[in-house]
Design an enzyme around this catalytic site. Structure first.
Site: not given
Ligand code: NAP
Ligand code: G4F
Length: 331
Positions: A133, A135, A157
């Site tokens: 990520s 992050e 995280y």
């Molecule tokens: P998400 O919608 O939150 O999905 C997370 C998944 O992890 C869910 O299917 C959840 O299953 C599973 N999980 C949680 N704990 C587990 C465990 N103990 N054993 C097996 N499965 C488990 O996340 P996403 O947005 O699709 O992201 C996918 C991956 O990419 C994550 O690793 C996230 O950190 C990473 N990532 C996401 C972004 C983004 O912007 N979306 C960016 C960078 C990296 P349950 O339904 O059972 O909870």
């Molecule tokens: O949507 P966010 O919660 O995503 P964040 O923290 O960037 O994390 C996501 O992206 C990561 C990749 O860089 C992934 F690794 C991670 O798993 C996840 O998918 O927040 C985005 C921004 C933050 O700066 C937060 O402080 O939005 C700001 N924000 C402002 N108001 C808020 C809010 N975030 C959330 N969730 N809720 C608010 O009300």
């Protein structure tokens, strides 16, 4: 026909990746945890061709069993505790799943492939993708960020993801496992969890437009993110595992926008002025914030031939349109 095992199949990326792999003729297995996971039915309905296998990133034996049963050519480790604020409330669980869970997955591959320090998996068949990520970059000193940018994570995280990244690199270098780390910037879609800021905004814009919600309380409106479309990003995951050699890649659009810009566009799409409905409250602020992320995905463009298709404006519109339809149908 190649076989893929996806952890995190019930999440946003898991469903898009499964659809993509099925469209290019893979046999797809999804790992689901828990004996009565409520999202299992969602996967079975949305993705009837995905085969379910049980397992948990907290349980080493279950991962070995899953690999032995599925015999995958490719493993995509998408499972994690992925919502950053949760990681301050449950730091240990976050470390266990998001950090050590990667080690357990890699150990499962190592054991099944019979690799050891004296016998590397040079001819190992299984290719591994780790969902790293942006992050990890956290408090950035350089913009934009690429594969050489130093990490400075700002949340439990982010720290867990740094462990996951380096253990992936280490198992590649120690055991010859074909392991790639995809450093993905924020990617969104109508399937994004409602706790993340983009979906919180798109749902609110739709709900307010339809008279079902009155206002929207957010946290830091100044934060900047490089937001892309999840459907574009899963193509990059697949491409990484098709290369001759394993490597790490930054994936993002190269454009960043403030949270307030996302709100402005979303509300404008439904003919409203966001400033009439949105306010900021410290209850949604974070103990340590990541202020600004922008990707430099030059390597992915050049080596993978990857680039995003959906623009920021199209993404906002797609999410609001989907929520207008969903809100009109329920609530
Ligand atoms: P998400 O919608 O939150 O999905 C997370 C998944 O992890 C869910 O299917 C959840 O299953 C599973 N999980 C949680 N704990 C587990 C465990 N103990 N054993 C097996 N499965 C488990 O996340 P996403 O947005 O699709 O992201 C996918 C991956 O990419 C994550 O690793 C996230 O950190 C990473 N990532 C996401 C972004 C983004 O912007 N979306 C960016 C960078 C990296 P349950 O339904 O059972 O909870
Ligand atoms: O949507 P966010 O919660 O995503 P964040 O923290 O960037 O994390 C996501 O992206 C990561 C990749 O860089 C992934 F690794 C991670 O798993 C996840 O998918 O927040 C985005 C921004 C933050 O700066 C937060 O402080 O939005 C700001 N924000 C402002 N108001 C808020 C809010 N975030 C959330 N969730 N809720 C608010 O009300």
């Amino acid at each position: 026909m190649p076989t893929a095992l996806i952890t995190g199949i019930t999440g946003q990326d898991g469903t898009y990746l499964a659809e993509h792999l099925l469209s290019v003729d893979y046999r797809v297995y999804g790992l689901i945890r828990g004996q009565a996971n409520p999202k299992r039915q969602l996967v079975e309905t949305l993705l009837p061709d995905v085969r379910i296998v049980e397992g948990d990133l907290l349980d080493q034996t279950s991962l070995i069993n899953a690999i032995q049963r599925v015999e995958p050519d490719e493993i995509y480790n998408l499972a994690a505790v992925s919502f950053v604020p949760v990681s301050w409330n449950q730091p240990e669980l976050t470390g266990e799943v998001t950090g050590l869970g990667v080690l357990r997955m890699l150990e499962a591959i190592r054991v099944v492939e019979g690799a050891s320090t004296s016998r590397p998996a040079r001819n190992g068949r299984i290719r591994f993708y780790q969902a790293s990520s942006s992050e990890m970059f956290g408090k950035v000193a350089v913009t934009p960020q690429n594969e050489q940018t130093p990490f400075y994570p700002r949340s439990p995280y982010g720290v867990a993801k740094v462990y996951g990244h380096y253990i992936t690199v280490n198992y590649r270098e120690s055991y010859g496992i074909f392991a790639c780390s995809g450093i993905l910037f924020n990617h969104e879609s109508p399937r994004r969890g409602p706790e993340f800021v983009t979906r919180k905004i798109s749902r609110a814009a739709a709900g307010i437009k339809l008279g079902k919600q009155k206002d929207l309380v957010l946290g830091n409106l100044d934060a900047r993110r490089d937001w892309g479309f999840a459907g574009d990003y899963v193509r990059a995951m697949h491409l990484m595992l098709q290369q001759p050699l394993p490597d790490d890649y930054v994936i993002g659009t190269g454009e960043s926008h403030q949270v307030r810009e996302f709100a402005d566009l979303a509300f404008r799409h439904v003919g409203l002025n966001w400033q009439d409905y949105v306010r900021s409250d410290s209850q949604f602020s974070r103990p340590a914030e990541v202020d600004h992320l922008t990707a430099d995905a030059t390597k992915a463009r050049q080596k993978l031939g990857w680039q995003p298709i959906v623009s920021f404006e199209e993404l906002v519109q797609m999410m609001v349109e989907a929520d207008l339809k969903a809100e009109a149908g329920q609530r």
